[in-house]
Every structure is written in structure tokens, then in C-alpha cells.
Design a protein around this motif. Structure first.
Motif, short mmCIF file in Angstrom:
data_model
loop_
_atom_site.label_atom_id
_atom_site.label_comp_id
_atom_site.label_asym_id
_atom_site.label_seq_id
_atom_site.Cartn_x
_atom_site.Cartn_y
_atom_site.Cartn_z
N LEU A 228 52.74 33.27 18.87
CA LEU A 228 51.64 34.08 19.35
C LEU A 228 50.39 33.27 19.67
O LEU A 228 49.79 33.41 20.74
N ALA A 229 50.01 32.40 18.74
CA ALA A 229 48.79 31.62 18.94
C ALA A 229 48.96 30.69 20.14
O ALA A 229 48.07 30.57 20.98
N GLY A 230 50.12 30.06 20.24
CA GLY A 230 50.38 29.13 21.34
C GLY A 230 50.31 29.86 22.67
O GLY A 230 49.69 29.40 23.64
N LEU A 231 50.90 31.03 22.71
CA LEU A 231 50.92 31.81 23.94
C LEU A 231 49.50 32.24 24.34
O LEU A 231 49.11 32.17 25.51
N THR A 232 48.73 32.68 23.34
CA THR A 232 47.35 33.10 23.60
C THR A 232 46.57 31.94 24.23
O THR A 232 45.89 32.11 25.25
N ASN A 233 46.71 30.76 23.65
CA ASN A 233 45.95 29.62 24.15
C ASN A 233 46.38 29.21 25.55
O ASN A 233 45.58 28.76 26.36
N LEU A 234 47.65 29.42 25.84
CA LEU A 234 48.17 29.09 27.16
C LEU A 234 47.69 30.08 28.22
O LEU A 234 47.30 29.71 29.32
N MET A 235 47.69 31.34 27.84
CA MET A 235 47.42 32.40 28.84
C MET A 235 45.95 32.74 29.01
O MET A 235 45.48 32.98 30.12
N PHE A 236 45.22 32.84 27.89
CA PHE A 236 43.86 33.37 27.96
C PHE A 236 42.92 32.33 28.54
O PHE A 236 43.08 31.13 28.33
N ASP A 237 41.90 32.82 29.24
CA ASP A 237 40.96 31.93 29.92
C ASP A 237 39.74 31.69 29.03
O ASP A 237 38.92 32.59 28.86
N PRO A 238 39.60 30.47 28.49
CA PRO A 238 38.46 30.22 27.60
C PRO A 238 37.16 29.97 28.35
O PRO A 238 36.11 29.79 27.73
N SER A 239 37.20 29.98 29.69
CA SER A 239 35.98 29.66 30.44
C SER A 239 35.22 30.91 30.88
O SER A 239 34.26 30.82 31.64
N VAL A 240 35.65 32.08 30.41
CA VAL A 240 35.01 33.33 30.84
C VAL A 240 33.55 33.40 30.35
O VAL A 240 33.27 33.06 29.20
N THR A 241 32.65 33.83 31.24
CA THR A 241 31.23 33.96 30.86
C THR A 241 30.71 35.34 31.27
O THR A 241 31.44 36.13 31.87
N PHE A 242 29.44 35.54 31.01
CA PHE A 242 28.79 36.80 31.41
C PHE A 242 28.97 37.05 32.91
O PHE A 242 29.14 38.18 33.35
N ALA A 243 28.96 35.97 33.69
CA ALA A 243 29.05 36.12 35.15
C ALA A 243 30.38 36.77 35.54
O ALA A 243 30.45 37.49 36.55
N ASP A 244 31.42 36.53 34.74
CA ASP A 244 32.73 37.11 35.09
C ASP A 244 32.75 38.63 34.97
O ASP A 244 33.60 39.29 35.57
N LEU A 245 31.82 39.16 34.18
CA LEU A 245 31.79 40.62 34.06
C LEU A 245 31.49 41.26 35.41
O LEU A 245 31.89 42.39 35.67
N GLU A 246 30.81 40.51 36.26
CA GLU A 246 30.47 41.04 37.58
C GLU A 246 31.73 41.32 38.40
O GLU A 246 31.88 42.39 38.97
N TRP A 247 32.63 40.30 38.46
CA TRP A 247 33.83 40.56 39.27
C TRP A 247 34.73 41.60 38.61
O TRP A 247 35.39 42.37 39.29
#
Ligand SMILES: Cc1cc2nc3c(=O)[nH]c(=O)nc-3n(C[C@H](O)[C@H](O)[C@H](O)COP(=O)(O)O)c2cc1C
Length: 388
Positions: A228-247
């Protein structure tokens, strides 16, 4: 019809006096590693313990000699009336806890007149949830994955299934360290290895259900769930910021909530961006251990947001009195996670029904004993948090 024996599972679920009784039943029914996946949290599990303990700090200041013959529990959230201030929060792999999974939870929520939130890591597709609970208020929770196009496809699936509230979870830039899972070597789906053979003997009903039901897989994201942890790290985007809430907002036609807010200044910034709601949450203690305790943080978030967005809370809610306390301190409603999963593991759909019944009965009783005359009468003068 012959009466069910008193010791049947259904009878035990019906006799559960509180959510902790259902937790005990769940621990008996589910294999240890499945129970621990639900019950556990990150690292030293300090956040989880504090979230639960914070509700023990609550001191009520009841008003007496008020007419409490009626204690209405309905509230309006996000422009719609629900029967009590409770939302069934998103939980991944719900079919691992019981074969009836997300469909059962959505049906129970529909019956109770409260929303249900399907997770990105769900094991039932949005259309499946909508078909199971067509009259329910079904929400969707998004984890932003690296493949942006995939996010848009996921949002369309949810929107086409009639889901009109999106909960974007922002407290998982990377996977938390859930040590119980590490120690069990938990894979999703669970595998019956040599040490599992003993498990199968101890929990035959769960394994039989598991081995004879639809294989456990994600419904909206690719990738075989395994580590689970490995998959999460592979899939999830750690670069998401406040600006992404716009799109995200431009791609989503409905209401937008942000879940996993752990500071008043972040809540203020989100409110300024115009999100419809923030969920004060540390993911039930499953991410950053020792993060702020939601109930204790709540009043400062309510103050910072100043009515511009609705404020929700989760973490440690196990009773109707807990719900009353959180609402009195400014939450519009509480999300619940483990509480309904304990019910699901203990008794499938009937177990989730029982949890919601217990929460409702406890909420009504607390409102009456508090002299609040209904959820609308709850306010900070009725509750304080003791130092210890
Ligand atoms: C087994 C389990 C799986 C979870 N999966 C998700 C998920 O997929 N997405 C999410 O936003 N939160 C997830 N959560 C967190 C819950 O939505 C919620 O924040 C947390 O459970 C609240 O704390 P409580 O369990 O004490 O009520 C999960 C929680 C549990 C216990």
C-alpha cells in the motif's frame, strides 16, 4: 420465522451498546491484519490516541428547565438538508473489511439520510455506489495522482454517477508509516500465506466470504493494490499546491471541500480561495503522527475561516455526544471513518446501520440532557475543553 439464537452475529450487532462494542466484535470477526489496517495509525499512534482522548476533555455545561421534548437533529450543509450532522467519510478498500463494501455503506447512509463519500481508493466504482444508493447523497473523494489526465477521468466518472460534492484530500503527499501494517506485511488484497493458515482457522467466515466474492481491486485507479505505501508513493503527486485547486475547481462542476486541514492559516487561505468547505482532519492519525488534534484545533479554524467556508471535523468521533461537542465548538458536521468500519466488519450493512442508530440516539439524548433543544441550539457556551 424462527427466532434467531441470541448469540447469532446479528443479535450481537443489534445488542451493541456503543461503537466500542462493535469494535470488539470486529476484532473477533476480521483477520488481525485487516482489523489492524482499520484500527491502526501512523508511527507511535499518538495522533490517534489524542484525537480520541480530546473528546474526553469535553465538559458540557447543560442548561436546565428547558423544554426538550423535541430535539431535532437535522442540519443544512452545503445547501442541502441532512438528517443529522454526520458524514460517512472516505475509506479505501472497503470491500476488504466486508464483502458488501462500499455499496453497503452507501445504502446505510441513504437510509439514515446522511452523505456517503466514496474514496479514490474505493473498491466499487462511482456508478456502482450510485446504483446501490440512488436516493442517497453520494460524494466523491479525490487523491491527486501524478497522471493529470487520469484525475480528470476519475472526476468525470464521479460526476456522471451524480456525485456533486468533491472532497480533495491534501494530507497524503506521501504515505504515512503505519507500523502495524508493516509488521503484518499487509498486502492488499490480503494473501493467505503460511502464517495466514492459522488466521483462516480463526476467522473462517471472513476468509470464505473473501475467497468467494468479487476480487478486490481499485475501481477508479490503475495499479494492482499490493504494498500500500509503495503504491501510494508511486501514484500520488507530492507536488500538488494551492494553485492546483484552481484546475480541480475548473474541472469539477459541484461543491468542493478540502480535507486534511491542520492549521488555521491554511484554512484561512483556502477560505479566501473560495472553497465551499474545509475538513479539519489529520486523516485519523494515519499520516503525520503528532499532528494537531482536530477537536482542539477546531475553534481556531472556525475563527480564521470566519463563515466564508463551512468547517467540518473528523478524527476520534465515536458517539453522538462527540458529534454534539464538535458541532457546539463550530463544526457543521463530523465525518466518521473507523466508527462505521467497525460496524461493517462486525456485521456488514446491519453493522453500519447500528453505528448510525447509536450516533443518532446518542446525539438526541445529549441534546436533551444539554437543554439545547436541537442541533441548532448548540453553541460554544455549552462546551469547554478541560485542561486534562
Ligand atoms: C481504513 C481507513 C481508510 C481510509 N482511507 C481514506 C481514503 O481513502 N481517503 C481519505 O481521504 N481518507 C481516508 N481515511 C481517513 C478517513 O476519511 C478519516 O479522515 C479518518 O478515519 C477519521 O478518523 P476516525 O477514523 O477516528 O473517525 C481512511 C481511514 C481509515 C480508518
Amino acid at each position: 420465522m424462527p427466532e434467531r439464537p441470541r448469540w447469532s452475529r446479528a443479535a450481537r450487532v443489534a445488542a451493541a451498546a456503543d461503537v466500542w462494542d462493535l469494535r470488539r466484535l470486529a476484532a473477533k470477526r476480521a483477520p488481525r491484519m485487516v482489523f489492524d489496517y482499520v484500527d491502526g495509525a501512523a508511527e507511535g499512534e499518538v495522533s490517534l490516541a489524542r484525537s480520541v482522548a480530546a473528546f474526553r476533555r469535553v465538559e458540557f455545561a447543560p442548561r436546565v428547565l428547558r423544554d426538550v421534548s423535541e430535539a431535532p437533529t437535522a442540519v443544512e450543509i452545503l445547501g442541502r438538508r441532512i438528517s443529522m450532522p454526520v458524514v460517512l467519510g472516505p475509506t479505501g478498500f472497503t470491500r476488504m473489511m466486508h464483502r458488501a463494501g462500499e455499496r453497503a455503506v452507501a445504502r446505510a447512509a441513504q437510509r439514515a439520510g446522511v452523505p456517503y463519500t466514496l474514496s479514490t481508493m474505493g473498491t466499487t466504482a462511482p456508478a456502482g455506489v450510485a446504483a446501490a444508493a440512488p436516493a442517497g447523497w453520494n460524494w466523491f473523494q479525490l487523491y491527486v495522482v501524478r497522471d493529470r489526465a487520469r484525475n480528470l477521468e476519475t472526476l468525470s466518472m464521479a460526476s456522471e454517477a451524480g456525485m456533486d460534492v468533491l472532497v480533495v484530500t491534501v494530507d497524503v503527499p506521501v504515505a504515512g508509516a503505519r507500523l502495524r501494517d508493516v509488521r503484518h506485511g499487509l498486502t492488499v488484497p490480503p494473501t493467505l500465506r503460511w502464517r495466514g493458515a492459522l488466521e483462516a482457522v480463526r476467522h473462517p467466515a471472513w476468509w470464505l466470504d473473501f475467497l468467494t466474492s468479487e476480487p478486490l481491486r481499485f475501481a477508479t485507479v490503475d495499479g494492482a493494490p499490493e504494498d500500500l505505501a509503495g503504491l501510494t508513493n508511486l501514484m500520488f503527486d507530492p507536488s500538488v499546491t494551492f494553485a492546483d485547486l484552481e484546475w480541480i475547481r475548473s474541472a469539477w462542476p459541484g461543491r468542493l471541500l478540502v480535507k486534511g486541514v491542520q492549521r488555521a492559516d491554511d484554512a484561512k487561505e483556502l477560505a479566501a480561495l473560495g472553497v465551499d468547505g474545509v475538513v479539519v482532519s489529520n486523516h485519523g492519525g494515519r499520516q503525520l503522527d503528532r499532528a494537531a488534534t482536530p477537536l482542539e484545533l477546531l475553534p481556531s479554524v472556525v475563527e480564521a475561516v470566519d463563515g466564508r467556508s463551512e468547517v467540518f471535523l473528523d478524527g476520534g468521533v465515536r458517539s453522538g455526544a462527540d458529534v454534539a461537542a464538535a458541532v457546539a465548538l463550530g463544526a457543521r458536521a463530523c465525518f466518521i471513518g473507523r466508527a462505521y468500519l467497525y460496524g461493517l466488519m462486525a456485521g456488514g450493512e446491519a453493522g453500519v446501520d447500528r453505528v448510525l442508530e447509536l450516533l443518532r440516539a446518542g446525539l438526541v439524548r445529549t441534546l436533551q440532557l444539554l437543554g439545547a433543544g436541537g442541533v441548532d441550539g448548540l453553541g460554544p457556551d455549552l462546551v469547554r475543553l478541560r485542561d486534562r
